[in-house]
Each structure stands twice: as structure tokens, then as C-alpha cells.
Design a protein around this motif. Sequence first.
Motif, PDB file in Angstrom:
ATOM      1  N   ASP A   1      -0.043  56.035   5.059  1.00  0.00           N
ATOM      2  CA  ASP A   1      -0.280  57.071   4.053  1.00  0.00           C
ATOM      3  C   ASP A   1      -1.553  56.790   3.269  1.00  0.00           C
ATOM      4  N   LYS A   2      -1.840  55.524   3.002  1.00  0.00           N
ATOM      5  CA  LYS A   2      -3.046  55.175   2.259  1.00  0.00           C
ATOM      6  C   LYS A   2      -4.297  55.485   3.082  1.00  0.00           C
ATOM      7  N   TRP A   3      -4.306  55.096   4.359  1.00  0.00           N
ATOM      8  CA  TRP A   3      -5.465  55.383   5.197  1.00  0.00           C
ATOM      9  C   TRP A   3      -5.648  56.883   5.401  1.00  0.00           C
ATOM     10  N   LEU A   4      -4.567  57.617   5.437  1.00  0.00           N
ATOM     11  CA  LEU A   4      -4.683  59.067   5.580  1.00  0.00           C
ATOM     12  C   LEU A   4      -5.355  59.675   4.344  1.00  0.00           C
ATOM     13  N   ARG A   5      -5.001  59.197   3.200  1.00  0.00           N
ATOM     14  CA  ARG A   5      -5.627  59.716   1.975  1.00  0.00           C
ATOM     15  C   ARG A   5      -7.106  59.348   1.920  1.00  0.00           C
ATOM     16  N   VAL A   6      -7.430  58.133   2.335  1.00  0.00           N
ATOM     17  CA  VAL A   6      -8.838  57.739   2.365  1.00  0.00           C
ATOM     18  C   VAL A   6      -9.625  58.645   3.312  1.00  0.00           C
ATOM     19  N   ALA A   7      -9.051  58.959   4.471  1.00  0.00           N
ATOM     20  CA  ALA A   7      -9.721  59.836   5.429  1.00  0.00           C
ATOM     21  C   ALA A   7      -9.906  61.234   4.844  1.00  0.00           C
TER      22      ALA A   7
ATOM     23  N   VAL B   1      -8.604  59.657  -8.718  1.00  0.00           N
ATOM     24  CA  VAL B   1      -8.607  59.512  -7.261  1.00  0.00           C
ATOM     25  C   VAL B   1      -8.221  58.101  -6.849  1.00  0.00           C
ATOM     26  N   ARG B   2      -8.730  57.116  -7.564  1.00  0.00           N
ATOM     27  CA  ARG B   2      -8.404  55.732  -7.239  1.00  0.00           C
ATOM     28  C   ARG B   2      -6.913  55.461  -7.436  1.00  0.00           C
TER      29      ARG B   2
ATOM     30  N   THR C   1     -16.990  62.419 -14.576  1.00  0.00           N
ATOM     31  CA  THR C   1     -17.021  61.760 -13.265  1.00  0.00           C
ATOM     32  C   THR C   1     -16.137  60.521 -13.253  1.00  0.00           C
ATOM     33  N   HIS C   2     -16.188  59.738 -14.315  1.00  0.00           N
ATOM     34  CA  HIS C   2     -15.366  58.526 -14.385  1.00  0.00           C
ATOM     35  C   HIS C   2     -13.880  58.883 -14.424  1.00  0.00           C
TER      36      HIS C   2
END
Length: 275
Positions: free
Chosen positions: A54-60, A43-44, A36-37
Motif C-alpha cells: 500500500d505504501k509503494w502504491l501511494r508513492v507511485a 502528503v508525507r 507548500t510546507h
Amino acid sequence: MSAPTTAQWLRTAVDRVAVGSTRLAADRGGRLIRGTHSRYTKVRAWVGESRGFDKWLRVALLVGAALIARAVGVALARWAYDRIQSGAWWHLLVAAALAWTSAAYRAGRADWQPTPDPAPADAAPDGDEEADAAEEQPEPTEQAPAGPPPVSPVALIAAVRDIGTPHAQLRPLAEHLGTTTEVVRTVAAGMGWPVKDVRMKGRSSAAGLRGDEIPSPPSAGPSPGVVGAGQPADDNDDDTSGEGPGEGVRVVRTDGGLIVYDLADTHRRRGTVRA
């Protein structure tokens, strides 16, 4: 020593399964946490390498994937619970219990070791890292060739004169020169110096070199102004290449001494030098 009874064997087996179950639970739990880590770190990093929209799209996308996975997981869990509660999966539960008991029994032995985690694929060095590592490694230093040090003919002659009485045996020569008797024998053979049985002061007869048979050491070449016997030489001090064909002298060694001939007139000699 008597064999254990059935009750003793069962008690030992149960204790071993209990110990193995604890070990398996800790090992599987640790693997789950590490996995998991690792996924969280990837992902981080995937989100952190982006900027702006692009960053907000990936978060969504991640939030949507998490919501879908949660819904699917809840649905699968309810379906599995219904199957287990109804008794439809009793054979699957028995097989799982037997597999766990067998694995726990093997893990309960004294020399059990957990299986190491496989190395991640991205941990392997790529071509650039391998090249950098190769460049960082220090170059191997040149090592001196193994074996005894070489001995020159001049050094061998000097050693015979230093320790000879007047002859010198091979072993004292080798000790004096810091080498081996084989090296001394080889150098002497190259000079044409025969190895014979000789005597030294305080020693019995052994293989060595006679002091009265010392050969002439090899010269490094004629020095300026020195003429070998039978070789032509100039009779002046200029070293220009425009000298005439008759300029120079020729020295011939005879029993009576050295005869010097004038090359300009082969029928006339300049004089005789007594040896």
C-alpha cells in the motif's frame, strides 16, 4: 502648512507603492512557502501511515500525479507566454498592474498589517479532544458565601454580657462579634429581644439591647432525665417501650412551686417542690 505640490505627491505615492510592493511580495511569498510546507506535511503523513504494498502504491500515485502536473504546467505556461507575447492579453496585463499598484499603495501605509492565515480545519479539536480538555480543567473550588458571618442567639447573649454596662448598643456588639448591626438586629428580632435606645459607659444614647431583658436562649432539646413542666416522665430508670400507660409522672408549675403528679393515680400527687 502649505499643501504638497503634484510632484511631491507623486514622489510620496511612488515611495509608498515601492514599500507596499515589498511588503506584498514578502507576504505572498511567505503564504506560498507555508502552503507548500503544509501540503508536503499532509502528503508525507498520508504515505507514512501505510505499510508494504500500500505504501509503494501511494508513492507511485504521487510520482504519477507530479509528472502529470509538470506536463500540464509547462503546457499552460507556454500557452500563456504566447498569448502575452502576441499582445492578445494586454488588457489583462493592464488590469493586473492596476490591481497590484492599488494593493501596494494600501500596503504602503504606516499602520498596515498582513492578513493572518486562516486556521486549518484539522487544527480544530474534535469531540474527544474537547472532552479531554474539559476533564483536565480543575473543578472550581467552593467559595464561602459573601456577606457577614452568621451569629447565634447564644453568642449574642454572651456578647451583651461581655461588653454590656449592663446594656449594649448595636454598633459595639457588631464590632465585638465581627459582623454588622443589621445581623445583630435580625438575630435579636428572631429571639424576641426588642431593640431600644440604651446607654453604655462612655457613649451617648443609641439603639441597642437591654441587659435586663435577655431572653432565654433556645435549648437543643430535653436531655435524658430532664422533664419539662406539664410533660409526662417515667419514674424509673428503664427506657423500654413496653411501659404501661400509667407509668410516669407529670410536673405542673404553679405560683407556689412545682407539683408532681403520679400518672398511675391522677388524684394523688407525689409532692410539691418550692421554686
